[in-house]
Scaffold this motif. Sequence first.
Motif, PDB file in Angstrom:
ATOM      1  N   HIS A  50       0.831  -1.203   0.000  1.00 21.55           N
ATOM      2  CA  HIS A  50       0.000   0.000   0.000  1.00 21.55           C
ATOM      3  C   HIS A  50       0.864   1.252   0.000  1.00 21.55           C
ATOM      4  CE1 HIS A  50      -3.630  -2.348   1.653  1.00 21.55           C
ATOM      5  NE2 HIS A  50      -3.954  -1.895   0.458  1.00 21.55           N
ATOM      6  N   VAL A  51       1.879   1.255   0.853  1.00 22.18           N
ATOM      7  CA  VAL A  51       2.766   2.419   0.952  1.00 22.18           C
ATOM      8  C   VAL A  51       3.475   2.675  -0.372  1.00 22.18           C
ATOM      9  CG1 VAL A  51       4.872   3.300   2.038  1.00 22.18           C
ATOM     10  CG2 VAL A  51       3.078   2.278   3.439  1.00 22.18           C
ATOM     11  N   LYS A  52       3.965   1.605  -1.003  1.00 27.71           N
ATOM     12  CA  LYS A  52       4.638   1.756  -2.291  1.00 27.71           C
ATOM     13  C   LYS A  52       3.686   2.331  -3.332  1.00 27.71           C
ATOM     14  CE  LYS A  52       7.674  -1.294  -3.805  1.00 27.71           C
ATOM     15  NZ  LYS A  52       8.295  -2.493  -4.432  1.00 27.71           N
ATOM     16  N   ASP A  53       2.457   1.809  -3.389  1.00 27.72           N
ATOM     17  CA  ASP A  53       1.466   2.324  -4.338  1.00 27.72           C
ATOM     18  C   ASP A  53       1.193   3.807  -4.090  1.00 27.72           C
ATOM     19  OD1 ASP A  53       1.069  -0.006  -5.788  1.00 27.72           O
ATOM     20  OD2 ASP A  53      -0.527  -0.726  -4.475  1.00 27.72           O
ATOM     21  N   TRP A  54       1.018   4.179  -2.814  1.00 31.44           N
ATOM     22  CA  TRP A  54       0.768   5.582  -2.479  1.00 31.44           C
ATOM     23  C   TRP A  54       1.934   6.466  -2.917  1.00 31.44           C
ATOM     24  CZ3 TRP A  54      -0.884   4.304   3.209  1.00 31.44           C
ATOM     25  CH2 TRP A  54      -2.172   3.754   3.204  1.00 31.44           C
ATOM     26  N   HIS A  55       3.152   5.998  -2.663  1.00 31.57           N
ATOM     27  CA  HIS A  55       4.324   6.788  -3.010  1.00 31.57           C
ATOM     28  C   HIS A  55       4.449   6.962  -4.523  1.00 31.57           C
ATOM     29  CE1 HIS A  55       8.948   7.403  -2.899  1.00 31.57           C
ATOM     30  NE2 HIS A  55       8.330   8.557  -2.836  1.00 31.57           N
ATOM     31  N   LEU A  56       4.250   5.900  -5.286  1.00 30.54           N
ATOM     32  CA  LEU A  56       4.364   5.988  -6.742  1.00 30.54           C
ATOM     33  C   LEU A  56       3.289   6.903  -7.320  1.00 30.54           C
ATOM     34  CD1 LEU A  56       5.248   2.298  -7.726  1.00 30.54           C
ATOM     35  CD2 LEU A  56       6.766   4.206  -7.195  1.00 30.54           C
ATOM     36  N   GLU A  57       2.089   6.837  -6.774  1.00 35.49           N
ATOM     37  CA  GLU A  57       1.031   7.752  -7.213  1.00 35.49           C
ATOM     38  C   GLU A  57       1.379   9.192  -6.848  1.00 35.49           C
ATOM     39  OE1 GLU A  57      -2.721   6.498  -5.676  1.00 35.49           O
ATOM     40  OE2 GLU A  57      -2.575   4.492  -6.553  1.00 35.49           O
ATOM     41  N   TYR A  58       1.964   9.363  -5.691  1.00 36.03           N
ATOM     42  CA  TYR A  58       2.396  10.682  -5.215  1.00 36.03           C
ATOM     43  C   TYR A  58       3.438  11.277  -6.159  1.00 36.03           C
ATOM     44  CZ  TYR A  58       4.337  14.029  -1.778  1.00 36.03           C
ATOM     45  OH  TYR A  58       4.774  15.156  -1.130  1.00 36.03           O
ATOM     46  N   ILE A  59       4.390  10.458  -6.587  1.00 32.50           N
ATOM     47  CA  ILE A  59       5.423  10.909  -7.526  1.00 32.50           C
ATOM     48  C   ILE A  59       4.777  11.383  -8.827  1.00 32.50           C
ATOM     49  CG2 ILE A  59       7.362  10.158  -8.964  1.00 32.50           C
ATOM     50  CD1 ILE A  59       8.134   8.242  -6.686  1.00 32.50           C
ATOM     51  N   GLU A  60       3.855  10.601  -9.353  1.00 30.58           N
ATOM     52  CA  GLU A  60       3.212  10.951 -10.623  1.00 30.58           C
ATOM     53  C   GLU A  60       2.347  12.207 -10.509  1.00 30.58           C
ATOM     54  OE1 GLU A  60       2.616   7.404 -13.612  1.00 30.58           O
ATOM     55  OE2 GLU A  60       1.327   7.126 -11.851  1.00 30.58           O
ATOM     56  N   LYS A  61       1.614  12.335  -9.423  1.00 28.00           N
ATOM     57  CA  LYS A  61       0.660  13.433  -9.286  1.00 28.00           C
ATOM     58  C   LYS A  61       1.315  14.762  -8.927  1.00 28.00           C
ATOM     59  CE  LYS A  61      -3.387  10.676  -7.976  1.00 28.00           C
ATOM     60  NZ  LYS A  61      -4.357  10.379  -6.886  1.00 28.00           N
ATOM     61  N   PHE A  89       6.718  21.592  -9.580  1.00 25.82           N
ATOM     62  CA  PHE A  89       7.609  22.225 -10.564  1.00 25.82           C
ATOM     63  C   PHE A  89       7.741  23.724 -10.331  1.00 25.82           C
ATOM     64  CE2 PHE A  89       7.755  24.660 -14.524  1.00 25.82           C
ATOM     65  CZ  PHE A  89       8.870  24.164 -15.161  1.00 25.82           C
ATOM     66  N   LYS A  90       6.627  24.417 -10.091  1.00 30.42           N
ATOM     67  CA  LYS A  90       6.633  25.877  -9.966  1.00 30.42           C
ATOM     68  C   LYS A  90       7.477  26.361  -8.786  1.00 30.42           C
ATOM     69  CE  LYS A  90       2.354  25.912  -7.250  1.00 30.42           C
ATOM     70  NZ  LYS A  90       0.942  26.370  -7.189  1.00 30.42           N
ATOM     71  N   TYR A  91       7.597  25.512  -7.746  1.00 30.45           N
ATOM     72  CA  TYR A  91       8.371  25.920  -6.574  1.00 30.45           C
ATOM     73  C   TYR A  91       9.872  25.945  -6.857  1.00 30.45           C
ATOM     74  CZ  TYR A  91       4.035  25.234  -3.997  1.00 30.45           C
ATOM     75  OH  TYR A  91       2.744  25.327  -3.552  1.00 30.45           O
ATOM     76  N   PHE A  92      10.264  25.352  -7.969  1.00 27.14           N
ATOM     77  CA  PHE A  92      11.660  25.369  -8.395  1.00 27.14           C
ATOM     78  C   PHE A  92      11.871  26.399  -9.508  1.00 27.14           C
ATOM     79  CE2 PHE A  92      10.907  21.295  -6.459  1.00 27.14           C
ATOM     80  CZ  PHE A  92      12.064  21.036  -5.747  1.00 27.14           C
ATOM     81  N   TYR A  93      11.049  26.343 -10.521  1.00 31.24           N
ATOM     82  CA  TYR A  93      11.248  27.153 -11.721  1.00 31.24           C
ATOM     83  C   TYR A  93      11.202  28.654 -11.423  1.00 31.24           C
ATOM     84  CZ  TYR A  93      10.730  28.782 -16.536  1.00 31.24           C
ATOM     85  OH  TYR A  93      10.902  29.420 -17.737  1.00 31.24           O
ATOM     86  N   TYR A  94      10.274  29.081 -10.574  1.00 31.26           N
ATOM     87  CA  TYR A  94      10.076  30.513 -10.335  1.00 31.26           C
ATOM     88  C   TYR A  94      10.882  31.065  -9.172  1.00 31.26           C
ATOM     89  CZ  TYR A  94       6.321  30.164 -13.728  1.00 31.26           C
ATOM     90  OH  TYR A  94       5.607  29.958 -14.885  1.00 31.26           O
ATOM     91  N   LYS A  95      11.876  30.340  -8.723  1.00 31.43           N
ATOM     92  CA  LYS A  95      12.793  30.861  -7.718  1.00 31.43           C
ATOM     93  C   LYS A  95      13.883  31.703  -8.387  1.00 31.43           C
ATOM     94  CE  LYS A  95      11.801  28.902  -3.588  1.00 31.43           C
ATOM     95  NZ  LYS A  95      10.399  28.572  -3.695  1.00 31.43           N
TER      96      LYS A  95
END
Length: 282
Positions: free
Chosen positions: A146-157, A163-169
């Motif tokens: 379950h934890v692995k599934d949650w983490h992989l979904e988290y990575i995708e979502k 992205f914006k927290y990096f690009y606009y710095k």
Amino acid sequence: MSNPKKQHYVPQFYLRNFKDDSSENLINCFNIKTKKPYKASIGKVAQKKYFYESSKNNLEYQLSQIEKESSKYIRNLVKNKKYKYLNNLYIRANLSYFMSLQFIRTNDKREWIINHSYELKEEISQEVEIPPKFQKLFDELPSKEHVKDWHLEYIEKFSLKFFKYFYYKKWILIKNKTNLNFWTSDNPIAIWNPINPPGLGQEWSFIFFPLSPRLCICLADPFHFSNLDQSRTSSVGINILKATYLKFKDDVDVINNNMIEVDSCNMNVFSKDCDFEILTEH
């Protein structure tokens, strides 16, 4: 296409920037829990078997393709050390996405999910009486799968959302001019905040990403950080338009930068040399 069993949550191409001079495949490590330094093969650190594969998802190939593209820009930056290279908006976008992924793909984030799952489970058990027919299922949560599934979904979502927290710095390339090395870790995207709790979207947060013993990307809050090589300005647009650079000439600056990496790491700090004396003294 078959995926490798050992799947790195910190890419091997990146770790090789910090390799020991004695070997192409060795890196110096410091385990913050045992307080012991050791040498290890790059292929055996910052990895776990089938880390990105579950019954519902498989991200290994997708991540390897992203690494393949981003590695070209990181290698070029490490080789040439030209901060103006970061003014190319395509390169900046690519590196922003790479850093966003690196921030959330590590074992540290998977352990965060596990720990918070147990905390939530404890709160629920104190507030709600679990029906007997669901008790066994409740006791089994969170399972590794379950934890692995949650983490992989988290990575995708969330990789694109972050992205914006990096690009606009404000992008700053820090050049290390001391005799000390920049360190990295098994959770290399480190956040530091001198005023508020550290967080990607938190005001005054700085993001540090060491690229090599001599080079580090720093992303600063553009609302509060003015250009270093131009006149001070309150314009956010002008402030983030161009990358700039800093030179660290004082050992203290490098040490402070390294301690931010130590605070961020999950288990291991990595360095070109076995130069962890400051860690063994505490």
